[in-house]
Structure formats: structure tokens, C-alpha cells
Design a protein around this motif. Sequence first.
Motif, PDB file in Angstrom:
ATOM      1  N   ILE A  19     -66.373 -49.273  -8.008  1.00 22.59           N
ATOM      2  CA  ILE A  19     -66.648 -49.532  -6.599  1.00 22.59           C
ATOM      3  C   ILE A  19     -66.767 -48.175  -5.926  1.00 22.59           C
ATOM      4  O   ILE A  19     -65.877 -47.332  -6.067  1.00 22.59           O
ATOM      5  CB  ILE A  19     -65.514 -50.351  -5.937  1.00 22.59           C
ATOM      6  CG1 ILE A  19     -65.325 -51.693  -6.655  1.00 22.59           C
ATOM      7  CG2 ILE A  19     -65.808 -50.583  -4.457  1.00 22.59           C
ATOM      8  CD1 ILE A  19     -64.145 -52.493  -6.156  1.00 22.59           C
ATOM      9  N   VAL A  20     -67.848 -47.958  -5.235  1.00 23.16           N
ATOM     10  CA  VAL A  20     -68.129 -46.635  -4.684  1.00 23.16           C
ATOM     11  C   VAL A  20     -66.958 -46.118  -3.846  1.00 23.16           C
ATOM     12  O   VAL A  20     -66.519 -46.767  -2.892  1.00 23.16           O
ATOM     13  CB  VAL A  20     -69.415 -46.667  -3.829  1.00 23.16           C
ATOM     14  CG1 VAL A  20     -69.648 -45.299  -3.170  1.00 23.16           C
ATOM     15  CG2 VAL A  20     -70.601 -47.051  -4.682  1.00 23.16           C
ATOM     16  N   GLY A  21     -66.428 -44.953  -4.240  1.00 23.76           N
ATOM     17  CA  GLY A  21     -65.388 -44.280  -3.484  1.00 23.76           C
ATOM     18  C   GLY A  21     -63.970 -44.697  -3.786  1.00 23.76           C
ATOM     19  O   GLY A  21     -63.024 -44.038  -3.342  1.00 23.76           O
ATOM     20  N   LEU A  22     -63.768 -45.782  -4.527  1.00 26.06           N
ATOM     21  CA  LEU A  22     -62.424 -46.308  -4.725  1.00 26.06           C
ATOM     22  C   LEU A  22     -61.826 -45.857  -6.060  1.00 26.06           C
ATOM     23  O   LEU A  22     -62.489 -45.910  -7.102  1.00 26.06           O
ATOM     24  CB  LEU A  22     -62.441 -47.834  -4.673  1.00 26.06           C
ATOM     25  CG  LEU A  22     -61.074 -48.525  -4.561  1.00 26.06           C
ATOM     26  CD1 LEU A  22     -60.367 -48.117  -3.278  1.00 26.06           C
ATOM     27  CD2 LEU A  22     -61.246 -50.038  -4.623  1.00 26.06           C
ATOM     28  N   SER A  23     -60.569 -45.422  -6.053  1.00 20.83           N
ATOM     29  CA  SER A  23     -59.886 -45.009  -7.271  1.00 20.83           C
ATOM     30  C   SER A  23     -58.378 -45.115  -7.062  1.00 20.83           C
ATOM     31  O   SER A  23     -57.897 -45.360  -5.952  1.00 20.83           O
ATOM     32  CB  SER A  23     -60.273 -43.573  -7.658  1.00 20.83           C
ATOM     33  OG  SER A  23     -59.880 -42.658  -6.645  1.00 20.83           O
ATOM     34  N   ALA A  49     -62.730 -42.119  -1.390  1.00 17.90           N
ATOM     35  CA  ALA A  49     -63.369 -40.798  -1.303  1.00 17.90           C
ATOM     36  C   ALA A  49     -64.751 -40.887  -0.686  1.00 17.90           C
ATOM     37  O   ALA A  49     -65.469 -41.882  -0.856  1.00 17.90           O
ATOM     38  CB  ALA A  49     -63.461 -40.165  -2.685  1.00 17.90           C
ATOM     39  N   ILE A  50     -65.109 -39.817   0.019  1.00 17.67           N
ATOM     40  CA  ILE A  50     -66.448 -39.661   0.591  1.00 17.67           C
ATOM     41  C   ILE A  50     -67.038 -38.382   0.025  1.00 17.67           C
ATOM     42  O   ILE A  50     -66.443 -37.305   0.142  1.00 17.67           O
ATOM     43  CB  ILE A  50     -66.393 -39.582   2.126  1.00 17.67           C
ATOM     44  CG1 ILE A  50     -65.749 -40.850   2.701  1.00 17.67           C
ATOM     45  CG2 ILE A  50     -67.784 -39.376   2.707  1.00 17.67           C
ATOM     46  CD1 ILE A  50     -65.512 -40.787   4.191  1.00 17.67           C
ATOM     47  N   GLU A  60     -70.516 -31.769  -6.062  1.00 15.78           N
ATOM     48  CA  GLU A  60     -69.371 -31.040  -6.598  1.00 15.78           C
ATOM     49  C   GLU A  60     -68.105 -31.137  -5.754  1.00 15.78           C
ATOM     50  O   GLU A  60     -67.092 -30.522  -6.082  1.00 15.78           O
ATOM     51  CB  GLU A  60     -69.734 -29.561  -6.762  1.00 15.78           C
ATOM     52  CG  GLU A  60     -70.883 -29.295  -7.731  1.00 15.78           C
ATOM     53  CD  GLU A  60     -70.539 -29.707  -9.158  1.00 15.78           C
ATOM     54  OE1 GLU A  60     -69.363 -29.581  -9.542  1.00 15.78           O
ATOM     55  OE2 GLU A  60     -71.435 -30.177  -9.869  1.00 15.78           O
ATOM     56  N   ALA A  61     -68.141 -31.884  -4.650  1.00 17.56           N
ATOM     57  CA  ALA A  61     -66.968 -31.930  -3.776  1.00 17.56           C
ATOM     58  C   ALA A  61     -66.883 -33.275  -3.067  1.00 17.56           C
ATOM     59  O   ALA A  61     -67.884 -33.970  -2.879  1.00 17.56           O
ATOM     60  CB  ALA A  61     -67.019 -30.804  -2.751  1.00 17.56           C
ATOM     61  N   SER A  62     -65.670 -33.630  -2.664  1.00 13.51           N
ATOM     62  CA  SER A  62     -65.443 -34.859  -1.912  1.00 13.51           C
ATOM     63  C   SER A  62     -64.138 -34.752  -1.146  1.00 13.51           C
ATOM     64  O   SER A  62     -63.257 -33.952  -1.480  1.00 13.51           O
ATOM     65  CB  SER A  62     -65.407 -36.082  -2.843  1.00 13.51           C
ATOM     66  OG  SER A  62     -64.304 -36.004  -3.735  1.00 13.51           O
ATOM     67  N   VAL A  63     -64.020 -35.569  -0.107  1.00 14.08           N
ATOM     68  CA  VAL A  63     -62.787 -35.669   0.647  1.00 14.08           C
ATOM     69  C   VAL A  63     -62.276 -37.100   0.481  1.00 14.08           C
ATOM     70  O   VAL A  63     -63.064 -38.040   0.409  1.00 14.08           O
ATOM     71  CB  VAL A  63     -63.018 -35.328   2.141  1.00 14.08           C
ATOM     72  CG1 VAL A  63     -64.054 -36.262   2.771  1.00 14.08           C
ATOM     73  CG2 VAL A  63     -61.707 -35.400   2.917  1.00 14.08           C
ATOM     74  N   GLN A  85     -58.078 -30.473  -7.382  1.00 14.52           N
ATOM     75  CA  GLN A  85     -57.746 -31.326  -6.250  1.00 14.52           C
ATOM     76  C   GLN A  85     -56.645 -30.681  -5.397  1.00 14.52           C
ATOM     77  O   GLN A  85     -55.630 -30.225  -5.925  1.00 14.52           O
ATOM     78  CB  GLN A  85     -57.269 -32.685  -6.746  1.00 14.52           C
ATOM     79  CG  GLN A  85     -56.782 -33.629  -5.663  1.00 14.52           C
ATOM     80  CD  GLN A  85     -56.264 -34.916  -6.239  1.00 14.52           C
ATOM     81  OE1 GLN A  85     -57.026 -35.728  -6.773  1.00 14.52           O
ATOM     82  NE2 GLN A  85     -54.958 -35.121  -6.149  1.00 14.52           N
ATOM     83  N   ILE A  86     -56.860 -30.646  -4.091  1.00 13.33           N
ATOM     84  CA  ILE A  86     -55.880 -30.149  -3.132  1.00 13.33           C
ATOM     85  C   ILE A  86     -55.566 -31.284  -2.170  1.00 13.33           C
ATOM     86  O   ILE A  86     -56.477 -31.925  -1.637  1.00 13.33           O
ATOM     87  CB  ILE A  86     -56.422 -28.931  -2.363  1.00 13.33           C
ATOM     88  CG1 ILE A  86     -56.809 -27.810  -3.325  1.00 13.33           C
ATOM     89  CG2 ILE A  86     -55.388 -28.421  -1.364  1.00 13.33           C
ATOM     90  CD1 ILE A  86     -57.560 -26.666  -2.660  1.00 13.33           C
ATOM     91  N   SER A  87     -54.279 -31.543  -1.935  1.00  9.31           N
ATOM     92  CA  SER A  87     -53.929 -32.665  -1.071  1.00  9.31           C
ATOM     93  C   SER A  87     -52.690 -32.349  -0.243  1.00  9.31           C
ATOM     94  O   SER A  87     -51.880 -31.489  -0.592  1.00  9.31           O
ATOM     95  CB  SER A  87     -53.680 -33.932  -1.897  1.00  9.31           C
ATOM     96  OG  SER A  87     -52.582 -33.756  -2.770  1.00  9.31           O
ATOM     97  N   GLY A  88     -52.557 -33.066   0.859  1.00  9.30           N
ATOM     98  CA  GLY A  88     -51.378 -32.989   1.696  1.00  9.30           C
ATOM     99  C   GLY A  88     -50.999 -34.390   2.140  1.00  9.30           C
ATOM    100  O   GLY A  88     -51.876 -35.213   2.424  1.00  9.30           O
ATOM    101  N   ASN A  89     -49.718 -34.688   2.187  1.00  9.74           N
ATOM    102  CA  ASN A  89     -49.295 -36.041   2.562  1.00  9.74           C
ATOM    103  C   ASN A  89     -47.929 -36.036   3.210  1.00  9.74           C
ATOM    104  O   ASN A  89     -47.161 -35.067   3.106  1.00  9.74           O
ATOM    105  CB  ASN A  89     -49.288 -36.970   1.343  1.00  9.74           C
ATOM    106  CG  ASN A  89     -48.190 -36.645   0.364  1.00  9.74           C
ATOM    107  OD1 ASN A  89     -48.347 -35.764  -0.489  1.00  9.74           O
ATOM    108  ND2 ASN A  89     -47.062 -37.336   0.451  1.00  9.74           N
ATOM    109  N   TYR A  90     -47.646 -37.132   3.879  1.00 14.98           N
ATOM    110  CA  TYR A  90     -46.321 -37.364   4.462  1.00 14.98           C
ATOM    111  C   TYR A  90     -45.677 -38.508   3.697  1.00 14.98           C
ATOM    112  O   TYR A  90     -46.273 -39.584   3.548  1.00 14.98           O
ATOM    113  CB  TYR A  90     -46.437 -37.706   5.942  1.00 14.98           C
ATOM    114  CG  TYR A  90     -45.111 -37.725   6.665  1.00 14.98           C
ATOM    115  CD1 TYR A  90     -44.289 -36.609   6.684  1.00 14.98           C
ATOM    116  CD2 TYR A  90     -44.684 -38.869   7.339  1.00 14.98           C
ATOM    117  CE1 TYR A  90     -43.074 -36.608   7.361  1.00 14.98           C
ATOM    118  CE2 TYR A  90     -43.472 -38.880   8.013  1.00 14.98           C
ATOM    119  CZ  TYR A  90     -42.673 -37.748   8.021  1.00 14.98           C
ATOM    120  OH  TYR A  90     -41.462 -37.757   8.675  1.00 14.98           O
TER     121      TYR A  90
END
Length: 213
Positions: free
Chosen positions: A66-70, A109-110, A115-118, A165-170
Motif C-alpha cells: 500500500i503506497v506509503g504504508l509500512s 511516508a511521502i 532517494e528520500a522520503s519523510v 533513517q533519522i527520526s525524532g519522537n515523543y
Amino acid sequence: MKKIFTIAFLALGLLSTVPASAQSALKFGLKGGLNVTDMHFDSEVFDKSNQAGWFIGPTIKLTLPIVGLSFDASALYDYKSAKINNETTNEEQKVKQQSIDVPINVRYAIGLGSEASVFLFTGPQFGFNVGDKEYKWNDTSSYKLKNSNFSWNVGLGFTLLKHLQISGNYNIACGSTADLTYLKAAEQVLGQGTGLKKKSRNNSWQIALAYYF
């Protein structure tokens, strides 16, 4: 520890049943990062500093048709430390927390080119205490960590070059992380010896770096 091994064996069993066509969408990697934990007490008897710590461990990512879903899941060794001051006795104690954390996130994800996505992600996290269970100042107070904790992650990340992958979360604690037991000075003077129990809850800001092979 038995729970951790059970979860690991179940995960391996599920992976062995994944068809070859789907395994190409499954990626393994390594994840590590830093966290700052805001410790909340329901009593003003204890002053505290924010916890600082780090985490590291293996991670997997499964991309769905499904596009964008993981989805992603990790098994992280997490180390935190903080200084807590007991205002009743004016005594400072360094508290360490060591746990195995298992976050499971759904991601959307978008693409920002080939080569990149957010991506945005959210999901539950299960924590299992593998360090010391209790810290005692003296007969007037103690700090006892829970054996397990449940929390929830909400975050944002970037994927670069399809692997990094670089991420930030609460991370939001959904239950108490520890129990505080103490005696107030007035109670000690009166010789009542009445212990009062309060709850501690730890929410965390986390920054992580992961590489998928």
C-alpha cells in the motif's frame, strides 16, 4: 527475561512464514540514539533533574503493498540516569534505569524523490526492566522501578538514500514507571512512621539514527 525471549522466538517464527515475495520488502538494520526523559512526580518532596540516556539495538522494517504504508519494530537496550534530591533529608541520589524496549510503529511516508522520503509514525512500546529494581537513601525513602512499562510513541522521520533513517519522537508513559515511598520530617518527629507512596511517570524525547541493510 523469559517474556523477552518468548517475544523474540515468536517474531522469528512469524518471519519464517513470510513468503519469499514479501521478504524483499523486509529490511533488517541497526538503530541507536539519545533520549531526554521528563520525570513527573505527584509529590513535591523530591526535586529532580531530567534523565539523560541512550539506546541501541536491532530493528526491522516491513513495507506493505500500500503506497506509503509500512511497519517497524525494534529491540533496544535503553540506559537512563538522573539525579534526584530528597528535600526532607537534603540527600542526592543518582538513579539508573536499564531496560529492553520493544517499540512497534506504523509509518506513513511521502516521497521526496527517488532517494528520500519523510514519514510520520506512531505505535506502542513495551519496556522490560533489566537493571536494579530499587534504590534506597536511608530508612526515610526509596525509589522502586516497575518490572515492565507500557508507553506510546509519536514521531517524525526522514529516510535518505533508501538506507539511512533519522527520526525524532515523543514517548508518552501510559502508566507509572516507579513508586516513591518516603516519610515526611514532621512524621519522623512525631514517631508515627507512616510511609506515603507516590507515583513516578517518565516521558521521553528521543532522537534516533538507523541504518537498514
